[in-house]
Design an enzyme around this catalytic site. Structure first.
Site: not given
Ligand code: GLN
Length: 552
Positions: A386, A517, A519
């Site tokens: 992410c 994600h 995970e």
């Molecule tokens: N801050 C980033 C976004 O909002 C990544 C979010 C995250 O890593 N879950 O896109």
């Protein structure tokens, strides 16, 4: 007939109520029953999405896009199935539903009251899970500990459930037995008080899970039994374990599933715990190790380091490492340290692989970018999750594509090169202060590029993964990045959003960043393909290190 098991905490929090609930589910599953679990979070927040991870732990995203408590992740991992939004409730959610119904005149003009309308709404939600899941067992974990004002109405719901279904409801108390160093003796009094507190809420525990540093002995079992009104056989010894995946085995050593089934007058349907037990045994006998560094920022609180903010990542690393017969050594690396200079960066060489996890905001972001650049140049296996993927794109844009001031508009609104940027609907959300539950959440499809690392890892053309972010890779920059060798290896087919970036294997042993994600979907018996390949690559690097020591 569905059976209900309420899991309630006593004495103190953080002693593994979630793992206990998940493990009870697992042992019932292995006896041939279908089990699901519900988590009740006694916060006013509607979901965990707006809570600081250092305070509340990881935000676990469900397949249907809910931002829930990390325990839902434990349930998914132990029960090996998806747990959906309806299995999660907070005080806020329950009150909101009651108030909305009142506004819709659904209470027929009568006076709506905290009791019984709030417990009734809790029960209605539990019934809904029963209808949708058709589970034989519904485990309900009530957050917090007995005696807290906050969860009283949930205990009230549990009490009413017992009244309605006297033969189908069981109460499990997860208690803690301290062994004060000065005394050197395991003390039972706090557990006695916890049971008394529960009694005053009209609840008598049927089973007590005795969490402690060491196993509880017979004299203390007898003592708790006598004072707490529970037969000795229903006091289950639950000492600290090295791996949480051992907990179901330990429960079974104490005959827990047999005790539960006999209370419900049920018999084992089939025995199927071999795979799980094999894994737990394998974990104890691992000979080689793999050292993974996580460059993050949500783990320091005062003098303590907490792992809860990244729990699914830790578990996913473990699953993959176990699959590769290696013991994972996970080290926390503070992103801000890498902002101080080159010397610190060199320490990254001593890791077999580096993960940059999800995150928000500017603090630590330059450090993460520096760490990613170091991994790229020095061929250290890298997995970006992410925010980790977004920052990898920025690092590449700055240092390979020559866009020196490239950034995400999350950190620098006026960057001349918004490589990571908001889409229109997200701009509207932020302009209207609509923060809660408005990120791109839940499962989305992703088409994989034939021959790419991720395509080979998944072995499929199209996959689906869970998301939680507002910002996206800006398609205007795709060309300048690809021209310089960045591989766009996965794209959302509906909206043409970049979901995976990679470096070709010819250039780097493993460099993969994903907007989603992975995970959240890794399971102990089914490690996630990307984590699996990342760990494989890390072990290979590890071997190379060892070889270069042996053969100069
Ligand atoms: N801050 C980033 C976004 O909002 C990544 C979010 C995250 O890593 N879950 O896109």
């Amino acid at each position: 007939m569905t059976k209900y098991i309420f899991v309630i905490g006593g004495v103190m929090s953080g002693i593994g109520k979630g793992i206990t609930t998940a493990s009870i589910g697992r042992i019932l599953l292995d006896k041939g029953f279908n089990a699901t679990a519900v988590k009740i979070d006694p916060y006013i927040n509607i979901d965990a999405g707006t809570m600081n991870p250092v305070e509340h732990g990881e935000v676990f995203v469900t397949e249907d896009g809910d931002e829930t408590d990390q325990d839902i992740g434990n349930y998914e991992r132990f029960l090996d199935k998806n747990i959906l939004s309806e299995n999660y409730m907070t005080t806020g959610r329950v009150y909101q539903a009651v108030i909305n119904k009142e506004r819709n005149l659904e209470y027929g003009g009568r006076c709506v009251e905290v009791v019984p309308d709030i417990p009734n709404e809790v029960i209605r939600r539990i019934y809904k899970v029963v209808r949708d899941s058709r589970a034989d067992f519904v485990l309900v974990e009530i957050g917090g500990t007995a005696g807290e004002y906050q969860n009283l109405l949930f205990l009230e719901a549990a009490r009413i459930m017992k009244l309605r279904h006297p033969k189908d409801v069981l109460f499990v108390l997860v208690s803690y037995l301290p062994v004060p160093r000065l005394l050197g003796e395991m003390k039972t009094k706090p557990t006695q008080y916890a049971v008394r507190t529960l009694n005053s809420a009209g609840i008598q525990p049927d089973i007590i899970i005795a969490r402690s540093e060491s196993p509880i002995d017979e004299p203390r079992k007898r003592k708790i039994g006598l004072f707490c009104n529970v037969v000795k056989e229903d006091i289950i010894s639950a000492p600290d374990v090295e791996s949480i995946y051992e907990v179901p085995l330990n429960f079974e050593k104490e005959n827990l599933s047999r005790r539960i089934l006999s209370k419900f007058n049920l018999r084992t349907r089939k025995k199927d715990s071999r795979k799980w037990n094999d894994l737990a045994r394998k974990i104890k006998n691992l000979k080689k190790s793999v050292k993974i560094g996580i460059v993050g920022k949500y783990f320091k609180i005062g003098k303590f380091t907490l792992m809860d903010s990244y729990i699914s990542i830790i578990e996913a690393i473990k699953h993959a490492a176990y699959f590769c017969n290696a013991k994972p050594e996970i080290v926390w690396l503070d992103a801000e340290d890498y902002e101080k200079g080159e010397n610190k960066l060199k320490e990254l060489k001593s890791y077999d692989g580096i993960i940059v996890p999800g995150g928000f905001g500017g603090r630590g972001s330059e450090g993460k970018i520096k760490a990613i650049g170091y991994c790229r140049r020095n061929k250290i296996p890298f997995l970006g999750l992410c925010y980790g993927m977004q920052l990898a794109a920025i690092e590449f844009a700055r240092n390979v594509s020559g866009l020196k001031k490239a950034h995400t508009t999350e950190v620098d609104k006026n960057t001349p090169h918004p490589v990571i940027d908001l889409m229109l609907e997200q701009k509207k959300n932020l302009a209207g202060n609509k923060y809660g539950g408005t990120m791109r959440l839940g499962a989305y499809k992703c088409a994989l590029k034939p021959g790419a690392i991720s395509h080979k890892a998944y072995g499929e053309k199209e996959i689906s993964e869970r998301h939680r972010h507002r910002y996206e890779l800006n398609n205007k920059y795709r060309e300048v990045l690809e021209k310089k060798g960045l591989v766009v290896a996965g794209v959302n087919p509906e909206r043409d959003l970049v979901e995976i970036i990679e470096l070709p294997v010819k250039k780097h042993p493993f460099f993969v960043g994903v907007q989603f994600h992975p995970e959240f979907k890794s399971k102990p018996l089914r490690p996630h393909p990307l984590f699996r390949e990342f760990i494989k690559a890390s072990i290979k690097t590890n071997n190379r290190h060892t070889m270069s020591v042996l053969i100069p």
